[in-house]
Scaffold this motif. Structure first.
Motif, PDB file in Angstrom:
ATOM      1  N   VAL A   8      15.276  34.145   7.620  1.00  0.00           N
ATOM      2  CA  VAL A   8      16.395  33.654   7.042  1.00  0.00           C
ATOM      3  C   VAL A   8      16.535  32.827   5.763  1.00  0.00           C
ATOM      4  N   VAL A   9      17.592  33.182   4.815  1.00  0.00           N
ATOM      5  CA  VAL A   9      17.381  32.957   3.622  1.00  0.00           C
ATOM      6  C   VAL A   9      18.503  31.938   3.341  1.00  0.00           C
ATOM      7  N   GLY A  10      18.390  30.511   3.408  1.00  0.00           N
ATOM      8  CA  GLY A  10      19.552  29.559   3.166  1.00  0.00           C
ATOM      9  C   GLY A  10      19.333  28.681   4.537  1.00  0.00           C
ATOM     10  N   VAL A  11      18.850  27.756   4.627  1.00  0.00           N
ATOM     11  CA  VAL A  11      18.674  26.958   5.923  1.00  0.00           C
ATOM     12  C   VAL A  11      19.555  25.834   5.917  1.00  0.00           C
ATOM     13  N   GLY A  12      20.906  26.156   5.974  1.00  0.00           N
ATOM     14  CA  GLY A  12      21.866  24.774   6.127  1.00  0.00           C
ATOM     15  C   GLY A  12      22.541  25.066   7.292  1.00  0.00           C
ATOM     16  N   LYS A  13      23.571  24.435   7.466  1.00  0.00           N
ATOM     17  CA  LYS A  13      24.450  24.102   8.702  1.00  0.00           C
ATOM     18  C   LYS A  13      24.703  25.420   9.681  1.00  0.00           C
ATOM     19  N   GLY A  30      12.232  38.957  15.536  1.00  0.00           N
ATOM     20  CA  GLY A  30      11.112  37.819  15.430  1.00  0.00           C
ATOM     21  C   GLY A  30      11.368  37.162  14.204  1.00  0.00           C
ATOM     22  N   LEU A  31      11.535  35.743  14.181  1.00  0.00           N
ATOM     23  CA  LEU A  31      11.568  35.079  13.149  1.00  0.00           C
ATOM     24  C   LEU A  31      10.376  34.873  12.152  1.00  0.00           C
ATOM     25  N   ALA A  32      10.224  35.600  11.384  1.00  0.00           N
ATOM     26  CA  ALA A  32       8.897  35.663  10.337  1.00  0.00           C
ATOM     27  C   ALA A  32       8.960  34.778   9.265  1.00  0.00           C
ATOM     28  N   ALA A  33       9.989  34.362   8.725  1.00  0.00           N
ATOM     29  CA  ALA A  33       9.967  33.112   7.554  1.00  0.00           C
ATOM     30  C   ALA A  33      11.323  32.587   7.499  1.00  0.00           C
ATOM     31  N   THR A  34      11.453  31.367   6.786  1.00  0.00           N
ATOM     32  CA  THR A  34      12.707  30.913   6.308  1.00  0.00           C
ATOM     33  C   THR A  34      12.319  30.627   4.880  1.00  0.00           C
ATOM     34  N   VAL A  35      13.539  30.582   4.077  1.00  0.00           N
ATOM     35  CA  VAL A  35      13.608  30.554   2.525  1.00  0.00           C
ATOM     36  C   VAL A  35      14.743  29.474   2.325  1.00  0.00           C
ATOM     37  N   GLY A  41      12.706  24.056   6.570  1.00  0.00           N
ATOM     38  CA  GLY A  41      12.525  25.027   7.136  1.00  0.00           C
ATOM     39  C   GLY A  41      12.235  24.598   8.810  1.00  0.00           C
ATOM     40  N   VAL A  42      11.865  25.477   9.575  1.00  0.00           N
ATOM     41  CA  VAL A  42      11.370  25.398  11.071  1.00  0.00           C
ATOM     42  C   VAL A  42       9.938  25.139  11.307  1.00  0.00           C
ATOM     43  N   GLU A  43       9.714  24.343  12.022  1.00  0.00           N
ATOM     44  CA  GLU A  43       8.263  24.109  12.394  1.00  0.00           C
ATOM     45  C   GLU A  43       7.361  25.050  12.878  1.00  0.00           C
ATOM     46  N   GLY A  44       6.474  25.427  12.479  1.00  0.00           N
ATOM     47  CA  GLY A  44       5.642  26.560  13.000  1.00  0.00           C
ATOM     48  C   GLY A  44       5.913  27.882  12.353  1.00  0.00           C
ATOM     49  N   VAL A  45       7.163  27.855  11.568  1.00  0.00           N
ATOM     50  CA  VAL A  45       7.415  29.078  11.113  1.00  0.00           C
ATOM     51  C   VAL A  45       7.141  29.068   9.464  1.00  0.00           C
ATOM     52  N   PRO A  46       6.520  30.121   8.883  1.00  0.00           N
ATOM     53  CA  PRO A  46       6.326  29.913   7.406  1.00  0.00           C
ATOM     54  C   PRO A  46       7.563  29.741   6.354  1.00  0.00           C
ATOM     55  N   HIS A  47       7.462  28.986   5.349  1.00  0.00           N
ATOM     56  CA  HIS A  47       8.398  28.542   4.851  1.00  0.00           C
ATOM     57  C   HIS A  47       8.463  28.753   3.261  1.00  0.00           C
ATOM     58  N   PHE A  48       9.396  29.016   2.326  1.00  0.00           N
ATOM     59  CA  PHE A  48       9.241  29.357   1.141  1.00  0.00           C
ATOM     60  C   PHE A  48      10.280  29.015   0.168  1.00  0.00           C
TER      61      PHE A  48
END
Length: 308
Positions: A8-13, A30-35, A41-48
């Motif tokens: 998910v790219v853009g972690v807004g509302k 499966g949620l692989a990452a957030t950007v 981002g989300v706890e436990g999920v790789p964030h960039f």
């Protein structure tokens, strides 16, 4: 079958309220990452901090959901498609029609899925409304989409900038429904855009469309509504009146009223999974084209400045 690894790219509302829960509730993903350069981002999920950083050195992803403002979406989508990554475009799919067309062409060339996601089309009443109208004569359509921008988009400066659409950010939801349920195309004849003196995008619009058989379609958009919000489409036909209210969730026909729970974003992700599995794209630009026509043909009127 392995889950589709999505970032998910853009972690807004909208991402937190709708995308992340819909992904979590769909076993196809499966949620692989957030950007995001701003959100942790989300706890436990790789964030960039950037999509480039994810694609260059992060976990492998099969798809991305772009939840950023539309003005920056083209470069993000193009970078993902260049690597064969499937792309989900939050509405509106881009800041211009030309960039969406370019992305569609790129997706076709690389064999990746591009999905222009119109969430309001997945509201509970939309599909049955479309089926009921298919055999009816349309006499008149009235669209009223009035809400309080301070409630729904507080402090979002990008939405008032060129490409941000102003009141058409919610208004395009109504157009996505109308272009889905009406049996004939509609086009703009005249209109007025009310633009605050300190903004580049309209805060209200009054638009006169017609369909190809001559039926009038009137649209009233306003971001200054207080109290109860209005998201209604009323269609007069030869068999009586159809009304979609609550953004499409409630359908009233001459035979009665039906209401179902919200499943817009779960429906979007089910559709995205099917498109990926079958190697297809879904890029309908009709709602955005009607908005572009409004900016092209409607009269602009300056109104008092607006501050959040």
């Amino acid at each position: 079958m392995d889950p589709i690894r999505i970032a998910v790219v853009g972690v807004g509302k909208i991402a937190r309220d709708q995308h992340l829960p819909a992904i979590a509730g769909n076993r196809a993903f499966g949620l692989a990452a957030t950007v995001s350069p701003h959100d942790p981002g989300v706890e436990g999920v790789p964030h960039f901090a950037s999509l480039d950083a994810l694609l260059a050195g992060g976990p492998a992803v099969d798809a991305v959901a772009l939840c950023t403002p539309p003005q920056v979406r083209y470069d993000l989508a193009s970078s993902a498609l260049a690597r064969g990554v499937h792309v989900f475009l939050e509405k509106p799919p881009g800041a211009t029609l030309a960039e969406v067309a370019a992305l569609h062409s790129q997706a076709d060339k690389v064999g990746a899925t591009l999905f222009a996601a119109w969430h309001s089309r997945f509201a509970a009443g939309v599909a049955p409304a479309r089926a009921w109208l298919a055999e009816r004569r349309i006499d008149k359509v009235e669209i009223t989409w009035r809400e309080d921008v301070r409630v729904w988009h507080p402090g979002q400066a990008w939405i008032w900038e060129p490409g941000g659409l102003g009141v058409f950010d919610p208004g395009i939801n109504a157009l996505s429904i109308a272009t889905r349920i009406l049996p004939r195309p509609i086009f703009l004849q005249a209109g007025t855009l009310e633009i605050p003196a300190n903004r580049a995008a309209p805060i209200a619009a009054d638009l006169q469309f017609r369909d190809t058989a001559g039926a009038p379609v009137h649209m009233d958009l306003d971001w200054r509504q207080t109290g109860p919000q209005s998201w209604d489409i009323v269609i007069e036909t030869d068999a009586g009146t159809l009304k979609l209210s609550s953004g499409g969730a409630v359908l009233t026909l001459p035979s009665g009223t039906s209401h179902d729970e919200d499943h817009e974003y779960p429906g979007l992700y089910a559709r995205f999974a099917t498109l990926i599995r079958t190697g297809q794209s879904d890029v309908d630009i009709d709602p955005l084209r009607l908005v572009a026509d409004a900016f092209l043909r409607a009269t602009r009127v300056s109104v008092e400045p607006f501050e959040d």
